[in-house]
Motif scaffolding. Structure first.
Motif, short mmCIF file in Angstrom:
data_model
loop_
_atom_site.label_atom_id
_atom_site.label_comp_id
_atom_site.label_asym_id
_atom_site.label_seq_id
_atom_site.Cartn_x
_atom_site.Cartn_y
_atom_site.Cartn_z
N GLY A 294 -15.61 -33.58 -64.23
CA GLY A 294 -15.51 -32.16 -64.61
C GLY A 294 -16.26 -31.55 -65.85
N ASP B 253 -19.77 -28.92 -65.84
CA ASP B 253 -19.69 -27.84 -66.63
C ASP B 253 -21.23 -27.81 -67.70
N ARG C 190 -22.94 -28.02 -62.05
CA ARG C 190 -21.98 -28.52 -61.07
C ARG C 190 -22.44 -29.26 -59.54
N PRO D 288 -13.92 -33.28 -58.68
CA PRO D 288 -13.98 -31.91 -59.52
C PRO D 288 -15.03 -30.93 -59.25
N ALA E 149 -14.82 -26.98 -58.26
CA ALA E 149 -15.44 -25.88 -59.69
C ALA E 149 -16.52 -25.24 -58.66
N GLN F 238 -14.71 -22.32 -57.29
CA GLN F 238 -14.40 -21.38 -58.18
C GLN F 238 -15.38 -20.47 -59.03
N SER F 239 -16.49 -21.18 -59.08
CA SER F 239 -17.71 -20.41 -59.64
C SER F 239 -18.66 -19.62 -58.81
N LEU G 143 -6.62 -23.61 -61.32
CA LEU G 143 -7.87 -23.09 -61.63
C LEU G 143 -7.67 -21.89 -62.25
N ALA H 24 -13.97 -23.98 -65.58
CA ALA H 24 -13.76 -24.31 -64.07
C ALA H 24 -13.78 -25.50 -63.70
N GLY H 25 -14.84 -26.24 -64.29
CA GLY H 25 -15.09 -27.86 -64.15
C GLY H 25 -13.99 -28.52 -64.68
N SER I 108 -10.55 -27.86 -63.02
CA SER I 108 -10.46 -28.77 -61.69
C SER I 108 -10.54 -30.39 -62.10
#
Length: 499
Positions: A94, A98, A102, A145, A149, A152-153, A410, A418-419, A422
Protein backbone atom coordinates in the motif's frame (compact mmCIF):
# COMPACT_ATOMS: atom_id res chain seq x y z
CA UNK A 1 -17.78 8.71 2.90
CA UNK A 2 -14.82 10.79 1.86
CA UNK A 3 -16.51 12.94 -0.76
CA UNK A 4 -19.90 14.18 -1.90
CA UNK A 5 -21.93 12.63 -4.66
CA UNK A 6 -21.50 14.68 -7.83
CA UNK A 7 -24.48 15.22 -10.11
CA UNK A 8 -22.77 17.53 -12.58
CA UNK A 9 -20.86 14.91 -14.54
CA UNK A 10 -18.04 12.40 -14.41
CA UNK A 11 -15.11 14.83 -14.68
CA UNK A 12 -15.50 16.92 -11.51
CA UNK A 13 -12.16 17.13 -9.67
CA UNK A 14 -12.40 15.57 -6.23
CA UNK A 15 -9.76 16.60 -3.68
CA UNK A 16 -10.08 13.20 -2.04
CA UNK A 17 -9.97 10.96 -5.06
CA UNK A 18 -7.09 12.65 -6.83
CA UNK A 19 -4.54 14.43 -4.63
CA UNK A 20 -3.70 17.92 -5.84
CA UNK A 21 -0.49 18.07 -7.81
CA UNK A 22 -1.00 14.63 -9.35
CA UNK A 23 -1.37 15.42 -13.08
CA UNK A 24 -2.04 11.78 -13.98
CA UNK A 25 -5.27 11.66 -11.93
CA UNK A 26 -7.00 14.97 -12.65
CA UNK A 27 -10.49 13.55 -13.21
CA UNK A 28 -12.92 11.32 -11.38
CA UNK A 29 -14.43 8.30 -13.11
CA UNK A 30 -18.20 7.90 -12.87
CA UNK A 31 -19.46 4.58 -11.55
CA UNK A 32 -21.90 4.02 -14.42
CA UNK A 33 -19.49 5.07 -17.18
CA UNK A 34 -17.81 2.60 -19.53
CA UNK A 35 -14.41 3.44 -18.07
CA UNK A 36 -15.75 2.95 -14.58
CA UNK A 37 -16.88 -0.55 -15.51
CA UNK A 38 -13.45 -1.41 -16.90
CA UNK A 39 -11.77 -0.09 -13.74
CA UNK A 40 -13.99 -2.45 -11.76
CA UNK A 41 -13.14 -5.35 -14.08
CA UNK A 42 -9.40 -4.83 -13.55
CA UNK A 43 -9.59 -4.38 -9.79
CA UNK A 44 -12.07 -7.20 -9.24
CA UNK A 45 -10.15 -9.73 -11.34
CA UNK A 46 -6.85 -8.61 -9.83
CA UNK A 47 -7.97 -9.12 -6.26
CA UNK A 48 -9.93 -12.23 -7.30
CA UNK A 49 -6.85 -14.22 -8.28
CA UNK A 50 -5.54 -13.84 -4.73
CA UNK A 51 -8.92 -14.81 -3.27
CA UNK A 52 -9.52 -17.70 -5.66
CA UNK A 53 -6.12 -19.16 -4.92
CA UNK A 54 -6.73 -19.27 -1.17
CA UNK A 55 -10.14 -20.90 -1.66
CA UNK A 56 -9.03 -23.52 -4.16
CA UNK A 57 -5.87 -24.48 -2.28
CA UNK A 58 -7.95 -25.36 0.79
CA UNK A 59 -10.05 -27.72 -1.36
CA UNK A 60 -6.88 -29.32 -2.71
CA UNK A 61 -5.23 -29.98 0.69
CA UNK A 62 -6.23 -33.65 1.04
CA UNK A 63 -4.91 -34.42 -2.47
CA UNK A 64 -1.69 -32.51 -1.82
CA UNK A 65 -1.23 -34.54 1.37
CA UNK A 66 -1.63 -37.79 -0.58
CA UNK A 67 0.68 -36.91 -3.47
CA UNK A 68 3.43 -35.12 -1.54
CA UNK A 69 3.14 -37.12 1.71
CA UNK A 70 2.39 -33.94 3.67
CA UNK A 71 1.76 -33.75 7.42
CA UNK A 72 -0.72 -31.45 9.16
CA UNK A 73 2.08 -28.92 9.63
CA UNK A 74 2.95 -29.14 5.92
CA UNK A 75 -0.67 -28.45 5.01
CA UNK A 76 -0.83 -25.52 7.43
CA UNK A 77 2.30 -24.10 5.83
CA UNK A 78 0.86 -24.59 2.35
CA UNK A 79 -1.86 -22.17 3.42
CA UNK A 80 0.18 -20.01 5.79
CA UNK A 81 3.30 -19.72 3.63
CA UNK A 82 1.17 -17.60 1.32
CA UNK A 83 -0.73 -15.85 4.10
CA UNK A 84 2.48 -14.99 5.96
CA UNK A 85 4.21 -13.04 3.20
CA UNK A 86 0.90 -11.54 2.12
CA UNK A 87 0.26 -10.19 5.61
CA UNK A 88 3.87 -9.14 6.20
CA UNK A 89 4.18 -7.07 3.02
CA UNK A 90 0.66 -5.71 2.52
CA UNK A 91 1.54 -2.49 4.33
CA UNK A 92 4.59 -2.09 2.14
CA UNK A 93 2.47 -2.73 -0.95
CA UNK A 94 0.00 0.00 0.00
CA UNK A 95 2.81 2.39 0.83
CA UNK A 96 4.61 1.70 -2.46
CA UNK A 97 1.40 2.38 -4.37
CA UNK A 98 0.91 5.77 -2.69
CA UNK A 99 4.54 6.70 -3.40
CA UNK A 100 5.21 5.35 -6.89
CA UNK A 101 1.78 4.91 -8.48
CA UNK A 102 -1.08 2.64 -7.51
CA UNK A 103 -1.63 1.20 -10.97
CA UNK A 104 2.08 0.56 -11.47
CA UNK A 105 2.53 -1.35 -8.22
CA UNK A 106 -0.75 -3.20 -8.81
CA UNK A 107 0.48 -4.41 -12.20
CA UNK A 108 3.86 -5.49 -10.79
CA UNK A 109 1.97 -7.53 -8.19
CA UNK A 110 -0.24 -9.20 -10.80
CA UNK A 111 2.72 -10.28 -12.92
CA UNK A 112 4.69 -11.44 -9.86
CA UNK A 113 1.69 -13.46 -8.68
CA UNK A 114 1.37 -15.16 -12.06
CA UNK A 115 5.03 -16.19 -12.16
CA UNK A 116 4.86 -17.55 -8.60
CA UNK A 117 1.68 -19.46 -9.50
CA UNK A 118 3.58 -21.23 -12.27
CA UNK A 119 6.27 -22.17 -9.73
CA UNK A 120 3.57 -23.62 -7.44
CA UNK A 121 2.14 -25.69 -10.28
CA UNK A 122 5.56 -27.20 -11.03
CA UNK A 123 6.70 -27.78 -7.41
CA UNK A 124 7.99 -31.40 -7.01
CA UNK A 125 8.06 -31.41 -3.18
CA UNK A 126 5.99 -29.89 -0.40
CA UNK A 127 8.97 -27.76 0.68
CA UNK A 128 9.25 -26.15 -2.75
CA UNK A 129 5.48 -25.74 -2.88
CA UNK A 130 5.54 -23.81 0.40
CA UNK A 131 8.43 -21.65 -0.89
CA UNK A 132 6.53 -20.86 -4.08
CA UNK A 133 3.43 -20.07 -2.05
CA UNK A 134 5.48 -17.58 -0.04
CA UNK A 135 6.52 -15.88 -3.29
CA UNK A 136 2.86 -15.80 -4.32
CA UNK A 137 2.11 -13.92 -1.11
CA UNK A 138 4.58 -11.18 -2.02
CA UNK A 139 2.78 -10.65 -5.33
CA UNK A 140 -0.56 -10.66 -3.53
CA UNK A 141 0.75 -8.02 -1.12
CA UNK A 142 1.55 -5.73 -4.02
CA UNK A 143 -1.73 -6.14 -5.88
CA UNK A 144 -4.33 -6.45 -3.10
CA UNK A 145 -4.14 -2.99 -1.47
CA UNK A 146 -3.77 -1.47 -4.93
CA UNK A 147 -7.15 -2.75 -6.07
CA UNK A 148 -9.06 -0.95 -3.31
CA UNK A 149 -6.82 2.13 -3.38
CA UNK A 150 -7.50 2.49 -7.12
CA UNK A 151 -11.25 2.43 -6.43
CA UNK A 152 -10.90 4.91 -3.57
CA UNK A 153 -8.87 7.34 -5.69
CA UNK A 154 -10.92 6.91 -8.89
CA UNK A 155 -14.56 7.14 -7.76
CA UNK A 156 -16.13 10.02 -5.82
CA UNK A 157 -18.86 10.44 -3.22
CA UNK A 158 -21.63 7.86 -3.15
CA UNK A 159 -20.08 6.24 -6.22
CA UNK A 160 -17.32 4.99 -3.94
CA UNK A 161 -19.77 3.10 -1.76
CA UNK A 162 -21.38 1.60 -4.86
CA UNK A 163 -18.01 0.74 -6.38
CA UNK A 164 -16.72 -0.91 -3.21
CA UNK A 165 -20.00 -2.79 -2.86
CA UNK A 166 -19.75 -3.89 -6.50
CA UNK A 167 -16.10 -4.87 -5.92
CA UNK A 168 -17.23 -7.08 -3.04
CA UNK A 169 -20.20 -8.45 -4.93
CA UNK A 170 -18.44 -9.09 -8.23
CA UNK A 171 -15.71 -10.77 -6.23
CA UNK A 172 -18.52 -13.12 -5.26
CA UNK A 173 -18.67 -14.28 -8.88
CA UNK A 174 -15.08 -15.43 -8.54
CA UNK A 175 -15.97 -16.93 -5.18
CA UNK A 176 -18.90 -18.79 -6.71
CA UNK A 177 -16.91 -20.10 -9.67
CA UNK A 178 -13.75 -20.95 -7.71
CA UNK A 179 -15.11 -23.85 -5.60
CA UNK A 180 -16.77 -25.49 -8.60
CA UNK A 181 -13.76 -24.98 -10.87
CA UNK A 182 -11.27 -25.89 -8.16
CA UNK A 183 -13.16 -28.97 -7.03
CA UNK A 184 -13.56 -30.11 -10.63
CA UNK A 185 -9.86 -29.55 -11.37
CA UNK A 186 -8.75 -31.46 -8.27
CA UNK A 187 -11.17 -34.31 -8.95
CA UNK A 188 -10.61 -34.90 -12.68
CA UNK A 189 -7.09 -33.60 -13.35
CA UNK A 190 -4.51 -32.57 -10.75
CA UNK A 191 -4.25 -30.11 -7.89
CA UNK A 192 -1.41 -28.47 -9.82
CA UNK A 193 -3.84 -26.91 -12.27
CA UNK A 194 -5.46 -24.87 -9.51
CA UNK A 195 -2.36 -22.67 -9.72
CA UNK A 196 -2.10 -22.73 -13.50
CA UNK A 197 -5.55 -21.15 -13.85
CA UNK A 198 -4.13 -17.89 -12.48
CA UNK A 199 -2.02 -17.20 -15.56
CA UNK A 200 -4.75 -16.35 -18.12
CA UNK A 201 -6.66 -14.29 -15.53
CA UNK A 202 -3.52 -12.28 -14.78
CA UNK A 203 -3.00 -11.63 -18.50
CA UNK A 204 -6.51 -10.16 -18.80
CA UNK A 205 -5.94 -7.92 -15.77
CA UNK A 206 -2.72 -6.51 -17.21
CA UNK A 207 -4.34 -5.65 -20.57
CA UNK A 208 -7.43 -4.00 -19.03
CA UNK A 209 -5.47 -2.06 -16.40
CA UNK A 210 -3.05 -0.64 -18.96
CA UNK A 211 -5.93 0.58 -21.14
CA UNK A 212 -8.52 1.78 -18.61
CA UNK A 213 -7.14 2.40 -15.11
CA UNK A 214 -5.80 5.93 -14.45
CA UNK A 215 -2.55 6.28 -12.54
CA UNK A 216 -2.86 7.92 -9.13
CA UNK A 217 -0.41 8.56 -6.30
CA UNK A 218 0.17 10.78 -3.31
CA UNK A 219 2.57 13.53 -4.46
CA UNK A 220 3.28 14.45 -0.86
CA UNK A 221 4.43 10.95 0.12
CA UNK A 222 8.01 10.60 1.32
CA UNK A 223 9.99 8.43 -1.12
CA UNK A 224 12.06 6.77 1.62
CA UNK A 225 10.81 3.27 2.56
CA UNK A 226 10.39 1.97 6.09
CA UNK A 227 12.82 -0.95 5.86
CA UNK A 228 13.08 -1.50 9.62
CA UNK A 229 9.29 -1.60 10.06
CA UNK A 230 8.86 -4.00 7.16
CA UNK A 231 11.55 -6.35 8.48
CA UNK A 232 10.19 -6.36 12.04
CA UNK A 233 6.62 -7.03 10.87
CA UNK A 234 7.77 -9.92 8.68
CA UNK A 235 9.97 -11.43 11.40
CA UNK A 236 7.30 -11.11 14.07
CA UNK A 237 4.59 -12.73 11.99
CA UNK A 238 6.92 -15.48 10.76
CA UNK A 239 8.00 -16.33 14.30
CA UNK A 240 4.44 -16.46 15.63
CA UNK A 241 3.21 -18.57 12.72
CA UNK A 242 6.07 -21.05 12.97
CA UNK A 243 5.71 -21.32 16.75
CA UNK A 244 1.96 -21.97 16.72
CA UNK A 245 2.30 -24.48 13.88
CA UNK A 246 5.12 -26.34 15.66
CA UNK A 247 3.12 -26.29 18.90
CA UNK A 248 0.17 -27.90 17.10
CA UNK A 249 2.36 -30.62 15.59
CA UNK A 250 4.20 -31.44 18.83
CA UNK A 251 1.15 -31.25 21.08
CA UNK A 252 3.28 -29.54 23.75
CA UNK A 253 5.09 -26.24 24.08
CA UNK A 254 8.80 -27.06 23.87
CA UNK A 255 11.32 -24.50 25.22
CA UNK A 256 12.65 -23.75 21.72
CA UNK A 257 9.15 -23.11 20.43
CA UNK A 258 8.35 -20.90 23.43
CA UNK A 259 11.51 -18.89 22.73
CA UNK A 260 10.51 -18.31 19.11
CA UNK A 261 7.00 -17.35 20.23
CA UNK A 262 8.45 -14.79 22.65
CA UNK A 263 10.77 -13.48 19.92
CA UNK A 264 7.79 -12.97 17.63
CA UNK A 265 5.94 -10.98 20.26
CA UNK A 266 9.02 -8.84 20.94
CA UNK A 267 9.49 -8.20 17.21
CA UNK A 268 5.91 -6.94 16.89
CA UNK A 269 6.32 -4.75 19.98
CA UNK A 270 9.50 -3.35 18.41
CA UNK A 271 7.52 -2.75 15.20
CA UNK A 272 5.05 -0.56 17.10
CA UNK A 273 7.93 1.41 18.70
CA UNK A 274 9.74 1.87 15.38
CA UNK A 275 6.57 3.01 13.62
CA UNK A 276 5.95 5.64 16.30
CA UNK A 277 9.39 7.17 15.65
CA UNK A 278 9.95 6.61 11.91
CA UNK A 279 10.04 9.60 9.57
CA UNK A 280 8.06 7.70 6.92
CA UNK A 281 6.30 4.85 8.74
CA UNK A 282 4.44 2.07 6.99
CA UNK A 283 1.55 2.77 9.35
CA UNK A 284 1.23 6.41 10.46
CA UNK A 285 0.37 6.10 14.18
CA UNK A 286 -2.01 9.05 13.96
CA UNK A 287 -4.44 6.89 11.98
CA UNK A 288 -5.14 4.78 15.06
CA UNK A 289 -5.87 7.83 17.19
CA UNK A 290 -9.12 8.19 15.21
CA UNK A 291 -11.57 5.82 16.89
CA UNK A 292 -13.52 4.76 13.76
CA UNK A 293 -10.29 3.67 12.04
CA UNK A 294 -8.99 1.82 15.10
CA UNK A 295 -12.38 0.24 15.83
CA UNK A 296 -12.99 -0.88 12.25
CA UNK A 297 -9.62 -2.56 12.08
CA UNK A 298 -10.13 -4.19 15.51
CA UNK A 299 -13.44 -5.60 14.26
CA UNK A 300 -11.70 -6.76 11.08
CA UNK A 301 -9.11 -8.64 13.15
CA UNK A 302 -11.57 -10.82 15.06
CA UNK A 303 -14.13 -11.22 12.25
CA UNK A 304 -11.60 -12.32 9.65
CA UNK A 305 -9.83 -14.67 12.06
CA UNK A 306 -13.19 -16.39 12.44
CA UNK A 307 -13.95 -16.37 8.70
CA UNK A 308 -10.63 -18.02 7.86
CA UNK A 309 -11.19 -20.67 10.50
CA UNK A 310 -14.75 -21.41 9.36
CA UNK A 311 -13.87 -21.93 5.70
CA UNK A 312 -10.65 -23.82 6.47
CA UNK A 313 -12.34 -26.36 8.73
CA UNK A 314 -15.61 -26.59 6.77
CA UNK A 315 -14.08 -27.68 3.44
CA UNK A 316 -11.60 -30.11 5.00
CA UNK A 317 -14.16 -31.60 7.43
CA UNK A 318 -16.69 -32.23 4.68
CA UNK A 319 -14.10 -34.32 2.83
CA UNK A 320 -12.36 -36.12 5.68
CA UNK A 321 -15.26 -36.57 8.14
CA UNK A 322 -18.42 -36.44 6.04
CA UNK A 323 -17.07 -38.25 2.99
CA UNK A 324 -17.71 -35.53 0.40
CA UNK A 325 -15.70 -35.48 -2.82
CA UNK A 326 -13.42 -32.45 -3.45
CA UNK A 327 -15.98 -31.09 -5.91
CA UNK A 328 -18.91 -31.48 -3.51
CA UNK A 329 -16.94 -29.97 -0.61
CA UNK A 330 -15.84 -27.09 -2.80
CA UNK A 331 -19.41 -26.39 -3.85
CA UNK A 332 -20.81 -26.50 -0.31
CA UNK A 333 -19.99 -22.81 0.55
CA UNK A 334 -21.11 -21.49 -2.86
CA UNK A 335 -24.38 -20.00 -1.48
CA UNK A 336 -22.24 -17.68 0.66
CA UNK A 337 -20.54 -16.20 -2.38
CA UNK A 338 -23.80 -16.02 -4.33
CA UNK A 339 -25.38 -14.01 -1.53
CA UNK A 340 -22.34 -11.74 -1.48
CA UNK A 341 -22.73 -11.25 -5.22
CA UNK A 342 -26.44 -10.42 -4.97
CA UNK A 343 -26.42 -8.28 -1.83
CA UNK A 344 -23.03 -6.60 -1.37
CA UNK A 345 -23.64 -3.65 -3.70
CA UNK A 346 -26.95 -2.91 -1.96
CA UNK A 347 -25.29 -3.38 1.42
CA UNK A 348 -22.54 -0.93 0.47
CA UNK A 349 -25.06 1.73 -0.59
CA UNK A 350 -27.16 1.21 2.55
CA UNK A 351 -24.05 1.50 4.68
CA UNK A 352 -23.50 4.96 3.19
CA UNK A 353 -27.11 6.07 3.68
CA UNK A 354 -27.97 4.47 7.02
CA UNK A 355 -24.52 4.45 8.58
CA UNK A 356 -22.10 1.56 9.09
CA UNK A 357 -22.68 0.73 12.77
CA UNK A 358 -25.84 -1.34 12.34
CA UNK A 359 -24.69 -3.68 9.52
CA UNK A 360 -21.23 -4.04 11.07
CA UNK A 361 -22.86 -5.13 14.33
CA UNK A 362 -25.71 -7.30 13.07
CA UNK A 363 -23.71 -9.01 10.30
CA UNK A 364 -21.09 -10.69 12.54
CA UNK A 365 -23.74 -11.74 15.07
CA UNK A 366 -25.78 -13.42 12.33
CA UNK A 367 -22.58 -15.15 11.16
CA UNK A 368 -21.97 -16.31 14.74
CA UNK A 369 -25.37 -17.98 14.84
CA UNK A 370 -24.68 -19.65 11.51
CA UNK A 371 -21.33 -20.94 12.76
CA UNK A 372 -23.03 -22.60 15.72
CA UNK A 373 -25.23 -24.46 13.23
CA UNK A 374 -22.18 -25.51 11.19
CA UNK A 375 -20.54 -26.90 14.33
CA UNK A 376 -22.96 -29.82 14.12
CA UNK A 377 -21.51 -31.21 10.90
CA UNK A 378 -20.30 -34.79 11.37
CA UNK A 379 -20.09 -38.19 9.61
CA UNK A 380 -22.59 -38.65 6.76
CA UNK A 381 -23.79 -35.05 7.06
CA UNK A 382 -26.64 -34.37 4.62
CA UNK A 383 -26.10 -31.15 2.68
CA UNK A 384 -29.71 -29.92 2.60
CA UNK A 385 -30.38 -30.38 6.33
CA UNK A 386 -26.95 -30.26 8.03
CA UNK A 387 -24.93 -27.85 5.90
CA UNK A 388 -27.13 -25.57 3.77
CA UNK A 389 -29.07 -23.80 6.60
CA UNK A 390 -25.86 -22.68 8.27
CA UNK A 391 -24.26 -21.71 4.96
CA UNK A 392 -27.26 -19.59 3.93
CA UNK A 393 -27.41 -17.79 7.28
CA UNK A 394 -23.66 -17.24 7.17
CA UNK A 395 -23.93 -15.73 3.68
CA UNK A 396 -26.63 -13.29 4.79
CA UNK A 397 -24.53 -12.10 7.72
CA UNK A 398 -21.39 -11.81 5.65
CA UNK A 399 -23.16 -9.86 2.89
CA UNK A 400 -24.37 -7.40 5.53
CA UNK A 401 -20.92 -6.69 6.96
CA UNK A 402 -18.26 -6.94 4.21
CA UNK A 403 -19.02 -3.87 2.08
CA UNK A 404 -19.76 -1.46 4.99
CA UNK A 405 -16.64 -2.67 6.83
CA UNK A 406 -14.42 -2.16 3.77
CA UNK A 407 -15.96 1.23 2.99
CA UNK A 408 -15.54 2.38 6.60
CA UNK A 409 -11.92 1.21 6.75
CA UNK A 410 -11.08 3.42 3.77
CA UNK A 411 -13.33 6.37 4.65
CA UNK A 412 -11.94 6.64 8.18
CA UNK A 413 -8.49 7.62 6.86
CA UNK A 414 -7.50 10.79 4.96
CA UNK A 415 -7.96 10.43 1.21
CA UNK A 416 -4.30 10.95 0.39
CA UNK A 417 -3.52 7.85 2.50
CA UNK A 418 -5.92 5.61 0.54
CA UNK A 419 -3.18 3.10 -0.24
CA UNK A 420 -1.99 2.99 3.37
CA UNK A 421 -5.55 2.61 4.69
CA UNK A 422 -6.26 -0.20 2.22
CA UNK A 423 -2.96 -1.85 3.07
CA UNK A 424 -3.62 -1.63 6.82
CA UNK A 425 -7.10 -3.11 6.58
CA UNK A 426 -6.00 -5.86 4.21
CA UNK A 427 -2.98 -6.58 6.41
CA UNK A 428 -5.17 -6.83 9.50
CA UNK A 429 -7.53 -9.21 7.67
CA UNK A 430 -4.66 -11.37 6.41
CA UNK A 431 -2.88 -11.42 9.78
CA UNK A 432 -6.18 -12.47 11.32
CA UNK A 433 -6.52 -15.32 8.82
CA UNK A 434 -2.90 -16.29 9.27
CA UNK A 435 -3.14 -16.51 13.05
CA UNK A 436 -6.57 -18.10 12.86
CA UNK A 437 -5.28 -21.01 10.78
CA UNK A 438 -2.12 -21.27 12.90
CA UNK A 439 -3.87 -21.11 16.29
CA UNK A 440 -7.26 -22.77 15.74
CA UNK A 441 -5.87 -26.27 15.07
CA UNK A 442 -3.93 -25.96 18.33
CA UNK A 443 -6.97 -24.79 20.29
CA UNK A 444 -9.16 -27.48 18.71
CA UNK A 445 -6.65 -30.27 19.45
CA UNK A 446 -5.95 -31.35 15.87
CA UNK A 447 -2.46 -32.81 16.45
CA UNK A 448 0.10 -33.83 13.83
CA UNK A 449 -2.26 -36.00 11.75
CA UNK A 450 -5.65 -34.65 12.81
CA UNK A 451 -6.53 -33.01 9.52
CA UNK A 452 -6.52 -36.41 7.83
CA UNK A 453 -7.98 -38.47 10.70
CA UNK A 454 -11.83 -38.50 10.69
CA UNK A 455 -12.25 -39.21 14.41
CA UNK A 456 -9.90 -36.47 15.60
CA UNK A 457 -11.11 -33.93 13.07
CA UNK A 458 -14.80 -34.43 13.91
CA UNK A 459 -14.24 -33.30 17.51
CA UNK A 460 -11.78 -30.58 16.50
CA UNK A 461 -14.25 -29.17 13.96
CA UNK A 462 -16.91 -28.67 16.63
CA UNK A 463 -14.50 -26.87 18.98
CA UNK A 464 -13.09 -24.70 16.19
CA UNK A 465 -16.54 -23.62 15.01
CA UNK A 466 -17.68 -22.64 18.49
CA UNK A 467 -14.49 -20.60 18.99
CA UNK A 468 -15.14 -18.88 15.65
CA UNK A 469 -18.72 -18.10 16.72
CA UNK A 470 -17.36 -16.40 19.82
CA UNK A 471 -14.92 -14.33 17.77
CA UNK A 472 -17.70 -13.20 15.43
CA UNK A 473 -19.85 -12.09 18.37
CA UNK A 474 -16.91 -10.09 19.73
CA UNK A 475 -16.50 -8.46 16.31
CA UNK A 476 -20.13 -7.32 16.38
CA UNK A 477 -19.71 -5.86 19.88
CA UNK A 478 -16.52 -3.99 18.90
CA UNK A 479 -18.35 -2.44 15.93
CA UNK A 480 -21.27 -1.32 18.07
CA UNK A 481 -19.04 0.53 20.54
CA UNK A 482 -16.48 2.06 18.15
CA UNK A 483 -18.11 2.66 14.73
CA UNK A 484 -20.25 5.81 14.26
CA UNK A 485 -23.90 5.56 13.32
CA UNK A 486 -23.54 7.85 10.28
CA UNK A 487 -21.23 7.58 7.28
CA UNK A 488 -20.22 11.24 7.52
CA UNK A 489 -19.06 10.81 11.13
CA UNK A 490 -16.64 8.11 10.02
CA UNK A 491 -14.50 10.58 8.12
CA UNK A 492 -11.56 12.29 9.83
CA UNK A 493 -12.44 15.87 10.87
CA UNK A 494 -10.01 17.50 8.41
CA UNK A 495 -11.47 15.58 5.45
CA UNK A 496 -15.03 16.31 6.57
CA UNK A 497 -14.39 20.04 6.59
CA UNK A 498 -12.44 19.96 3.31
CA UNK A 499 -15.68 19.56 1.33
Amino acid sequence: MTGRADDSGPTRPDPGAAPRGDPSASTVVEYRSARGRWVLVATVLGSAIAFIDATVVTIALPRIADELDATTADLQWTVNGYALTLAAFLLLGGSLGDRFGRRRVFLVGVVWFAVASLACALAPTVGLLVAARALQGVGGALLTPGSLAIIQSTFAGEDRGRAIGAWSGLGGIAGAVAPFLGGWIVEVTSWRWVFGINLPIAAVVVVVALKAVPETLDPGAVRRLDVAGTALAALGLAALTWAFTAWTEDGALRPAVAAVLAAGVLALVAFVVVESRAAAPLVPPRLFRWRPFAGTNAATLVVYAALSGVFFFLVVTLQVVSGYSPLAAGLAPVPVTLLLLLLSSTSGALGVRLGPRLPMTVGPIVCAGATVLLAGIGPSAAYLTDVLPGVLLFGLGLAAVVAPLTTTALASAPDHLAGVASGVNNAVARVAGLLGIAVLPLVAGVGSAGLTDPGTLADAHRVAMLVCAGLLAVGGAVSWFTVPSSADAVRPPADRHAD
